[in-house]
Write an enzyme that holds these catalytic residues in place. Structure first.
Site, PDB file in Angstrom:
ATOM      1  N   GLU A  30      -5.636  -8.250   0.272  1.00 13.01           N
ATOM      2  CA  GLU A  30      -6.335  -7.859   1.496  1.00 13.01           C
ATOM      3  C   GLU A  30      -7.771  -7.523   1.162  1.00 13.01           C
ATOM      4  O   GLU A  30      -8.044  -6.788   0.218  1.00 13.01           O
ATOM      5  CB  GLU A  30      -5.712  -6.633   2.184  1.00 13.01           C
TER       6      GLU A  30
ATOM      7  N   GLU B 114       0.798  -1.226   0.000  1.00 13.48           N
ATOM      8  CA  GLU B 114       0.000   0.000   0.000  1.00 13.48           C
ATOM      9  C   GLU B 114       0.833   1.279   0.000  1.00 13.48           C
ATOM     10  O   GLU B 114       0.830   2.060   0.968  1.00 13.48           O
ATOM     11  CB  GLU B 114      -0.972   0.001   1.186  1.00 13.48           C
TER      12      GLU B 114
END
Length: 440
Positions: free
Chosen positions: A351, A166
């Site tokens: 995720e 991320e």
């Protein structure tokens, strides 16, 4: 759950994900201080000023946690290797840290779990933060050196390696919005971090390729962006936010460019000569990890400086985080990425999950909301596969309730409940439902 393993292609991987600082416990094993320790120690940054010093004590309890993955019939485990554990000052090797990851990977293999490693999940060593962290180009070189050290130790046994988790959170959420460490609100620092985290990915890929490593990629997070209304201002806001949040990193990696709507704000603050880095940033990857949780609705707010945005949560049901539950967004990103950026490149949902205010009652945790959430998002993944996206796996976030960054230990994402006083693990109803759904 209204899906089963046979609904998915042969070889499709089901697993769960964690991150080192969120579960391991950082007060032992020779780990060094991180900028998250500093951020948490500053009043107002983290709920109850909680940090990752003990977390779930996965450092000592990893065998029990890996047994939970194995016993659920999962195929793979997405974990991260803490830079500050392996190199406490960012540069000097801690053999205890390397030995821990040696044991951890061997234990995964003993249980038939494919190790999906993430090199960096946010625990920047404090010594490097002191030198500017991700605003400093030298941090990219230090990260590439870390890549060499950890890969030389465990690279022969991991199934896949992701460089960065991320990057939007590492750069924008942390340097522009100030919600994560180092907690800055500075556009110049943001522009540099937005570029340097991409460069760190590229440099790490170069080092991995030099070692002959295959199955290497990156994990990006995406937030479905919708207009608040039918106005031209809302449409402009969507284009701007989509460029900052969703397009900046994938366009750099897939196309070697940055979106014009984001450069409109960042260009004046970018590091000199950044264009020369784009070739290394955009070298081929073997897979793309997709993290997806929610959507937001946006419109233009002219009273605010660039990016002139006002963001609102969508109208649907919310998780404990206050995030709208919007499974169609996952389908949309998987198909969009395949159509516009990566073609047939393997995609993994690395995720996806929800926080809920879970409690143990009579030795069990009933979480029907999470069961429904997982089923709906896996169904969205299945629809994306049917539409042609080459999705090869799904990792639930997270295996365990853990340290949820600025939200401390209050927000519970786990399939397994953790009592943070006793550290007792209690598999939730969602764990048992997932186990039944993926049974062979």
């Amino acid at each position: 759950m209204h899906f089963k393993r046979s609904d998915f292609p042969d070889g499709f991987l089901f697993g769960a994900a964690t991150a080192a600082y969120q579960i391991e416990g950082h007060q032992f094993g020779g780990a060094g201080p991180t900028h998250w320790d500093t951020f948490a120690a500053t009043p107002g940054n983290v709920l109850r000023a909680e940090n990752g010093a003990l977390a779930c004590d996965h450092y000592h309890r990893f065998a029990e946690d890996l047994d939970l993955l194995r016993d659920a019939g999962m195929d793979a485990y997405r974990f991260s290797t803490s830079w500050a554990r392996v190199m406490p000052d960012g540069r000097t090797v801690n053999t205890q840290g390397l030995d821990f990851y040696d044991r951890l990977v061997d234990a995964m293999l003993e249980r038939g779990l494919k190790p999906f490693q993430t090199l960096y999940h946010w625990e920047l060593p404090s010594a490097l933060a002191d030198q500017g962290g991700w605003t400093n180009r030298d941090t990219c070189v230090a990260f590439a050196d870390f890549t060499d050290v950890i890969t030389d130790r465990i690279g022969d046994r991991v199934h896949a390696i992701a460089t960065i988790n991320e990057p939007w959170c590492v750069a924008y959420l942390s340097h522009f919005l100030g919600h994560h460490a180092p907690g800055l609100r500075d556009i110049r620092a943001t522009a540099r971090a937005m570029h340097h985290i991409n460069l760190a990915h590229g440099m790490a890929m170069t080092r991995l390729r030099a070692r002959g490593m295959q199955n290497c990629g990156v994990v990006l997070n995406f937030d479905h962006t919708a207009p608040l209304d039918d106005s031209a201002g809302a449409a402009q806001a969507v284009a701007t936010w989509d460029a900052i949040m969703n397009r900046w990193f994938i366009e750099a990696i897939a196309k070697g460019t940055y979106p014009a709507e984001a450069l409109a704000g960042f260009a004046a603050h970018m590091p000199a000569g950044w264009q020369a880095d784009m070739a290394e940033i955009s070298q081929p990857v073997d897979f793309l990890g997709v993290n997806y949780y929610t959507r937001h609705q946006v419109t233009t707010d002219p009273a605010q400086p660039w990016p002139h945005l006002a963001s609102h949560d969508g109208p649907g049901a919310k998780t404990q985080m206050g995030w709208e539950i919007y499974p169609d967004g996952l389908h949309d990103f998987l198909t969009r990425l395949a159509d516009e950026y990566v073609g047939d490149l393997p995609l993994f949902v690395t995720e996806n999950g929800m926080a809920w205010d879970d409690h143990v009652v009579n030795g069990a945790v009933d979480d029907p909301e999470r069961i429904r959430f997982i089923a709906d998002h896996i169904a969205a993944t299945g629809r994306a596969i049917a539409a042609g996206a080459n999705v090869q796996g799904f990792f639930y976030w997270s295996l365990l309730d853990n340290y949820e960054w600025a939200f401390g230990y209050e927000k519970r994402f786990g399939m397994v409940h953790v009592d943070f006083d006793t550290l007792k693990r209690t598999p939730k109803a969602s764990y048992h439902a997932f186990k039944s759904a993926i049974a062979r």
